[in-house]
Design a protein around this motif. Structure first.
Motif, PDB file in Angstrom:
ATOM      1  N   CYS A   1      19.142 -54.105  -3.300  1.00  0.00           N
ATOM      2  CA  CYS A   1      20.294 -54.059  -2.397  1.00  0.00           C
ATOM      3  C   CYS A   1      21.437 -53.396  -3.147  1.00  0.00           C
ATOM      4  O   CYS A   1      21.552 -53.552  -4.366  1.00  0.00           O
ATOM      5  N   ARG A   2      22.289 -52.678  -2.414  1.00  0.00           N
ATOM      6  CA  ARG A   2      23.415 -51.993  -3.056  1.00  0.00           C
ATOM      7  C   ARG A   2      24.629 -52.072  -2.146  1.00  0.00           C
ATOM      8  O   ARG A   2      24.521 -51.933  -0.926  1.00  0.00           O
TER       9      ARG A   2
ATOM     10  N   LEU B   1      17.788 -51.659   0.213  1.00  0.00           N
ATOM     11  CA  LEU B   1      17.207 -50.355  -0.103  1.00  0.00           C
ATOM     12  C   LEU B   1      15.701 -50.391   0.132  1.00  0.00           C
ATOM     13  O   LEU B   1      15.004 -51.235  -0.421  1.00  0.00           O
TER      14      LEU B   1
ATOM     15  N   ASP C   1      25.049 -54.670  -6.989  1.00  0.00           N
ATOM     16  CA  ASP C   1      23.615 -54.509  -6.745  1.00  0.00           C
ATOM     17  C   ASP C   1      22.923 -55.861  -6.783  1.00  0.00           C
ATOM     18  O   ASP C   1      23.369 -56.789  -7.466  1.00  0.00           O
TER      19      ASP C   1
END
Length: 126
Positions: free
Chosen positions: A94-95, A108, A68
């Motif tokens: 963000c992932r 995301l 992440d």
């Protein structure tokens, strides 16, 4: 007056910090990040790194995973003579997407709020 001052840090969560199945990262990771961003708040408001005195509230709202990108924010909500109250939020911006490929990831929108907290820092008398 520094009430309303917001400081934001971003950091990538390395896989070496995953401790649980599903590459989950413990909540202490966010709490440590809150300490780092609080240090910058104290430097900006008082020219000193300050000391963390307490948390009055910590809420773990969603999982954080290795891979992440976290956005950690700290907003000053109260200025005392030597103490400052700060609201914190750790968001996953963000992932990783291992379901697509080993190195796939996505931004995301909207971010996921993972951890929130309220804390108090103290600075030396001037």
């Amino acid at each position: 007056m520094s009430v309303g001052l917001t400081v934001v840090h971003r950091r990538y969560v390395p896989y070496s910090h995953a401790h649980y199945a599903g590459n989950l990262v413990d909540g202490a990771y966010a709490v440590a990040a809150f300490g780092d961003v609080a240090t910058e708040v104290c430097i900006r408001t008082d020219g000193d790194e300050g000391l963390f005195a307490s948390y009055s509230d910590v809420q773990f709202k969603a999982p954080m995973r290795a891979g992440d990108v976290l956005e950690i924010s700290a907003t000053v909500t109260r200025m005392g003579t030597r103490s400052r109250t700060i609201d914190f939020e750790a968001r996953v911006v963000c992932r990783g997407r291992p379901d697509r490929s080993e190195s796939a990831a996505e931004v995301l929108d909207p971010p996921i709020v993972a951890v929130t907290a309220t804390g108090t820092v103290v600075v030396p008398a001037t």
